[in-house]
Design a protein around this motif. Structure first.
Motif, PDB file in Angstrom:
ATOM      1  N   TYR A  63       0.870  -1.169   0.000  1.00  0.00           N
ATOM      2  CA  TYR A  63       0.000   0.000   0.000  1.00  0.00           C
ATOM      3  C   TYR A  63       0.911   1.225   0.000  1.00  0.00           C
ATOM      4  CZ  TYR A  63      -3.501  -3.397   1.603  1.00  0.00           C
ATOM      5  OH  TYR A  63      -4.337  -4.485   1.727  1.00  0.00           O
ATOM      6  N   GLU A  64       0.703   2.124  -0.961  1.00  0.00           N
ATOM      7  CA  GLU A  64       1.656   3.215  -1.143  1.00  0.00           C
ATOM      8  C   GLU A  64       0.963   4.557  -1.330  1.00  0.00           C
ATOM      9  OE1 GLU A  64       5.406   1.092  -3.312  1.00  0.00           O
ATOM     10  OE2 GLU A  64       3.506   1.038  -4.410  1.00  0.00           O
ATOM     11  N   ILE A  65       1.608   5.602  -0.841  1.00  0.00           N
ATOM     12  CA  ILE A  65       1.222   6.984  -1.105  1.00  0.00           C
ATOM     13  C   ILE A  65       2.388   7.629  -1.838  1.00  0.00           C
ATOM     14  CG2 ILE A  65       0.671   9.221  -0.104  1.00  0.00           C
ATOM     15  CD1 ILE A  65      -0.592   7.740   2.248  1.00  0.00           C
ATOM     16  N   HIS A  66       2.114   8.161  -3.020  1.00  0.00           N
ATOM     17  CA  HIS A  66       3.163   8.728  -3.862  1.00  0.00           C
ATOM     18  C   HIS A  66       3.037  10.244  -3.925  1.00  0.00           C
ATOM     19  CE1 HIS A  66       3.664   4.588  -5.318  1.00  0.00           C
ATOM     20  NE2 HIS A  66       2.365   4.578  -5.558  1.00  0.00           N
ATOM     21  N   LEU A  67       4.181  10.927  -3.944  1.00  0.00           N
ATOM     22  CA  LEU A  67       4.211  12.379  -4.082  1.00  0.00           C
ATOM     23  C   LEU A  67       5.102  12.762  -5.257  1.00  0.00           C
ATOM     24  CD1 LEU A  67       4.599  13.532  -0.354  1.00  0.00           C
ATOM     25  CD2 LEU A  67       2.491  13.299  -1.693  1.00  0.00           C
ATOM     26  N   ASP A  68       4.562  13.630  -6.109  1.00  0.00           N
ATOM     27  CA  ASP A  68       5.316  14.226  -7.209  1.00  0.00           C
ATOM     28  C   ASP A  68       5.660  15.650  -6.777  1.00  0.00           C
ATOM     29  OD1 ASP A  68       6.294  15.310  -9.547  1.00  0.00           O
ATOM     30  OD2 ASP A  68       4.348  15.322 -10.582  1.00  0.00           O
ATOM     31  N   THR A  69       6.924  15.919  -6.555  1.00  0.00           N
ATOM     32  CA  THR A  69       7.332  17.227  -6.021  1.00  0.00           C
ATOM     33  C   THR A  69       7.853  18.188  -7.078  1.00  0.00           C
ATOM     34  OG1 THR A  69       9.587  16.462  -5.540  1.00  0.00           O
ATOM     35  CG2 THR A  69       7.925  16.138  -3.822  1.00  0.00           C
ATOM     36  N   ASP A  70       7.950  17.743  -8.341  1.00  0.00           N
ATOM     37  CA  ASP A  70       8.488  18.629  -9.382  1.00  0.00           C
ATOM     38  C   ASP A  70       7.598  18.739 -10.613  1.00  0.00           C
ATOM     39  OD1 ASP A  70       8.883  16.158 -10.542  1.00  0.00           O
ATOM     40  OD2 ASP A  70      11.073  16.188 -10.368  1.00  0.00           O
ATOM     41  N   GLY A  71       6.395  18.161 -10.563  1.00  0.00           N
ATOM     42  CA  GLY A  71       5.430  18.364 -11.634  1.00  0.00           C
ATOM     43  C   GLY A  71       5.615  17.524 -12.875  1.00  0.00           C
ATOM     44  N   ASP A  72       6.497  16.514 -12.832  1.00  0.00           N
ATOM     45  CA  ASP A  72       6.758  15.735 -14.044  1.00  0.00           C
ATOM     46  C   ASP A  72       5.913  14.469 -14.149  1.00  0.00           C
ATOM     47  OD1 ASP A  72       7.922  14.156 -12.113  1.00  0.00           O
ATOM     48  OD2 ASP A  72       9.878  13.995 -13.102  1.00  0.00           O
ATOM     49  N   ALA A  73       4.943  14.300 -13.244  1.00  0.00           N
ATOM     50  CA  ALA A  73       4.012  13.165 -13.252  1.00  0.00           C
ATOM     51  C   ALA A  73       4.673  11.847 -12.871  1.00  0.00           C
ATOM     52  CB  ALA A  73       3.321  13.032 -14.609  1.00  0.00           C
ATOM     53  N   VAL A  74       5.826  11.921 -12.220  1.00  0.00           N
ATOM     54  CA  VAL A  74       6.528  10.735 -11.739  1.00  0.00           C
ATOM     55  C   VAL A  74       6.784  10.917 -10.250  1.00  0.00           C
ATOM     56  CG1 VAL A  74       8.639   9.353 -11.913  1.00  0.00           C
ATOM     57  CG2 VAL A  74       7.604  10.337 -13.974  1.00  0.00           C
ATOM     58  N   GLU A  75       6.611   9.844  -9.492  1.00  0.00           N
ATOM     59  CA  GLU A  75       6.801   9.953  -8.049  1.00  0.00           C
ATOM     60  C   GLU A  75       8.242  10.293  -7.689  1.00  0.00           C
ATOM     61  OE1 GLU A  75       7.385   5.522  -8.991  1.00  0.00           O
ATOM     62  OE2 GLU A  75       5.972   7.103  -9.557  1.00  0.00           O
ATOM     63  N   ASN A  76       8.412  11.233  -6.773  1.00  0.00           N
ATOM     64  CA  ASN A  76       9.724  11.547  -6.192  1.00  0.00           C
ATOM     65  C   ASN A  76       9.870  10.958  -4.798  1.00  0.00           C
ATOM     66  OD1 ASN A  76       8.800  14.313  -7.789  1.00  0.00           O
ATOM     67  ND2 ASN A  76      10.875  13.646  -8.256  1.00  0.00           N
ATOM     68  N   ILE A  77       8.743  10.830  -4.099  1.00  0.00           N
ATOM     69  CA  ILE A  77       8.717  10.271  -2.746  1.00  0.00           C
ATOM     70  C   ILE A  77       7.560   9.288  -2.673  1.00  0.00           C
ATOM     71  CG2 ILE A  77       8.365  10.764  -0.286  1.00  0.00           C
ATOM     72  CD1 ILE A  77       9.490  13.555  -0.774  1.00  0.00           C
ATOM     73  N   THR A  78       7.807   8.132  -2.096  1.00  0.00           N
ATOM     74  CA  THR A  78       6.753   7.149  -1.853  1.00  0.00           C
ATOM     75  C   THR A  78       6.806   6.715  -0.396  1.00  0.00           C
ATOM     76  OG1 THR A  78       6.724   6.301  -4.130  1.00  0.00           O
ATOM     77  CG2 THR A  78       5.917   4.826  -2.401  1.00  0.00           C
ATOM     78  N   PHE A  79       5.660   6.712   0.246  1.00  0.00           N
ATOM     79  CA  PHE A  79       5.524   6.134   1.584  1.00  0.00           C
ATOM     80  C   PHE A  79       4.865   4.765   1.413  1.00  0.00           C
ATOM     81  CE2 PHE A  79       5.647  10.712   2.373  1.00  0.00           C
ATOM     82  CZ  PHE A  79       6.643  10.776   3.341  1.00  0.00           C
ATOM     83  N   ARG A  80       5.564   3.723   1.854  1.00  0.00           N
ATOM     84  CA  ARG A  80       5.148   2.346   1.568  1.00  0.00           C
ATOM     85  C   ARG A  80       4.796   1.607   2.860  1.00  0.00           C
ATOM     86  NH1 ARG A  80       9.490  -0.667  -1.772  1.00  0.00           N
ATOM     87  NH2 ARG A  80      10.514  -0.947   0.248  1.00  0.00           N
ATOM     88  N   PHE A  81       3.568   1.112   2.919  1.00  0.00           N
ATOM     89  CA  PHE A  81       3.077   0.356   4.070  1.00  0.00           C
ATOM     90  C   PHE A  81       3.038  -1.128   3.712  1.00  0.00           C
ATOM     91  CE2 PHE A  81       1.391   4.605   4.404  1.00  0.00           C
ATOM     92  CZ  PHE A  81       1.335   4.897   5.758  1.00  0.00           C
ATOM     93  N   LYS A  82       3.551  -1.954   4.630  1.00  0.00           N
ATOM     94  CA  LYS A  82       3.528  -3.417   4.448  1.00  0.00           C
ATOM     95  C   LYS A  82       3.047  -4.050   5.743  1.00  0.00           C
ATOM     96  CE  LYS A  82       4.846  -7.062   1.861  1.00  0.00           C
ATOM     97  NZ  LYS A  82       4.261  -8.131   2.677  1.00  0.00           N
ATOM     98  N   PHE A  83       2.071  -4.954   5.649  1.00  0.00           N
ATOM     99  CA  PHE A  83       1.385  -5.491   6.822  1.00  0.00           C
ATOM    100  C   PHE A  83       1.767  -6.944   7.096  1.00  0.00           C
ATOM    101  CE2 PHE A  83      -1.043  -1.876   5.495  1.00  0.00           C
ATOM    102  CZ  PHE A  83      -1.463  -1.305   6.685  1.00  0.00           C
ATOM    103  N   THR A  84       1.693  -7.305   8.377  1.00  0.00           N
ATOM    104  CA  THR A  84       1.931  -8.672   8.819  1.00  0.00           C
ATOM    105  C   THR A  84       0.854  -9.056   9.824  1.00  0.00           C
ATOM    106  OG1 THR A  84       4.330  -8.471   8.547  1.00  0.00           O
ATOM    107  CG2 THR A  84       3.546 -10.248   9.971  1.00  0.00           C
ATOM    108  N   ASN A  85       0.290 -10.239   9.668  1.00  0.00           N
ATOM    109  CA  ASN A  85      -0.701 -10.762  10.607  1.00  0.00           C
ATOM    110  C   ASN A  85      -0.100 -11.955  11.342  1.00  0.00           C
ATOM    111  OD1 ASN A  85      -2.680  -8.936   9.649  1.00  0.00           O
ATOM    112  ND2 ASN A  85      -3.174 -10.319   7.957  1.00  0.00           N
TER     113      ASN A  85
END
Length: 471
Positions: A63-85
């Motif tokens: 599960y990821e949240i992506h941020l484009d910080t320079d307007g080029d439509a490509v992610e520069n930063i991704t916050f990635r969540f990974k779960f364990t049960n």
């Protein structure tokens, strides 16, 4: 028209990785104005009584949240969540045998990882700079150390959590201050069940808009009033996600699973052993601006959109420049004439580039995502307007999105040409149209289900305590 609840054929069969809503706004909790809050909600239509398994996240997904910080439509930063049960496998002595219990709890729960909790759900959070798969990966850690975070058990009911206020107290113990590599100021994270924040007259909208679109904004019941979702909320310092060149960031959330999934027959004893997963990651859910896959993208391309990236959005341009929703509205309500400007450059501004002087980055590439101008001062909750920019509240939608923003009403009005009316004869917003292009552009269209800032708390994670399965 729910904001990505079961919006595409394939994702409807994979609810654990179905994104329902994405929010991005400058924090308006007093004292937190220097932060941006990112909220990605998943797993639609959670009935509070949905036991005995309830709604754990998929441990075989990203599960990821992506941020484009320079307007080029490509992610520069991704916050990635990974779960364990992790199954504790609590057993009770029954005569001369010890037998595993069938529930996720063996008694009251009041703290993380309590002995009465039969299933512990945890997650890790990484920040990825650069490409989401090949970039530099660093773990986000708790302020006191450690990189494994507990996720609260879903709101089974008042008896399990010690009364009507018990769950809120329990869930608050899962709100963590975090150290984000490369950020000088700590952020915050919360992952857990919340009441579904989206409001919509769902049945009426899908039934050929079986409502009065010019009626009261509170004439119809919220179809999601009895549902919960699973929230991943992250608060990060503005300085950590913006560049010196621009205060505007773009954001979207995705979920990915392994390309290969086989069914073990029979599965092993344990928890979640039925599916065998392998191969490269395949993106199956995508959400930035609300309602795009529901009412903009054609049915044949909904699955394709969910697997796509913003940089390739040119392939979907016709759905924005020549939209079908306004024509459908005109067919159902002949007095509401659809806009006549083609291509619909006003919708290109709303969905693909940002609006001039509000949230449009310089030299940005046209692509679908939520855009936020972090230089716009957040509006205190008491003064927020649910229609955001359309009502003069420039800290609201489509300049990002807050929980109380009524995106259904706002997007209905934009689809029918509200920006053409707002821009005036001289096109002050530079959206390429004029008031005469949109005969119904000034109409106060609504689905009649009220979405209001007053419905939500003023503090992180900004969403309400989930509904209990039993009271």
């Amino acid at each position: 028209m729910a904001s990505s609840h079961r919006e595409a054929p394939s994702i409807a069969g994979m609810p654990k990785v179905d994104a329902t809503d994405f929010y991005m706004f400058r924090s308006y909790e007093p004292g937190r104005e220097g932060f941006v809050t990112l909220i990605a909600n998943y797993q639609p239509d959670q009935s509070p009584y949905g036991g005995p398994n309830y709604f754990t996240m998929d441990p075989n997904a990203l599960y990821e949240i992506h941020l484009d910080t320079d307007g080029d439509a490509v992610e520069n930063i991704t916050f990635r969540f990974k779960f364990t049960n992790t199954l504790r496998d609590i057993q009770l002595p029954i005569a001369d045998k010890k037998v595993s219990i069938p529930l996720v709890q063996a008694g009251p729960i009041s703290a993380p990882n309590q002995a009465t909790s039969n299933l512990r759900e945890t997650y890790t959070l990484d920040i990825v700079r650069g490409d989401r798969r090949t970039g530099r990966v660093e773990p986000v850690s708790m302020a006191g150390g450690g990189t494994v975070f507990d996720k609260p058990t879903d709101n089974i009911g008042d008896k399990t959590f010690g009364g009507p206020s018990g769950y809120a107290s329990f869930a608050n113990q899962h709100l963590f201050a975090v150290n984000i590599p490369g950020c000088s100021t700590p952020g915050r994270v919360f992952v857990g069940q919340r009441k579904d924040p989206f409001t919509v007259a769902l049945g009426q909208v899908f039934d050929l808009i079986n409502l009065n679109p010019l009626g009261s904004t509170s004439a119809n019941a919220d179809a999601l009033a009895g549902k919960n979702v699973t929230t991943m909320a992250l608060e990060v310092p503005i300085a950590c996600v913006t560049t010196a060149g621009s205060p505007i960031i773009g954001g979207w959330t995705t979920a990915s699973v392994r390309q290969g999934r086989l069914i073990a027959s029979p599965p092993k004893s344990g928890h979640g052993t039925t599916a065998l997963n392998g191969g490269p990651w395949a993106q199956v859910s995508r959400l930035g601006m609300p309602l795009v896959n529901e009412v903009v993208i054609g049915l044949k391309d909904k699955d394709k959109f969910n697997s796509s990236k913003p940089k390739d959005d040119g392939q979907f341009a016709d759905y924005v420049t020549n939209p079908t929703l306004p024509a459908l509205i005109q067919t159902l309500f002949p007095s509401a004439a659809a806009p006549t400007n083609f291509p619909r450059t006003d919708l290109v501004a709303a969905f693909l580039t940002g609006v001039e002087g509000v949230n449009k980055p310089a030299n940005g590439k046209a692509s679908e995502m939520l855009r936020l101008n972090t230089s716009v001062v957040p509006t205190p909750k008491a003064r927020q307007n649910g229609l955001g920019v359309l009502a003069g509240d420039n800290a609201g939608f489509p300049n990002g999105r807050r929980p109380g923003d009524d995106v259904v009403d706002a997007e209905l009005r934009v689809a029918m040409g509200a920006l053409c009316v707002a821009t005036g004869a001289l096109d002050a917003l530079k959206v390429g149209c004029k008031p005469s292009d949109a005969p119904a552009g000034g109409a106060a269209l609504t689905d009649g289900a009220l979405q209001s800032p007053a419905q939500f708390p003023e503090a992180f994670p900004y969403l309400n305590t989930p509904l209990p399965g039993s009271q």
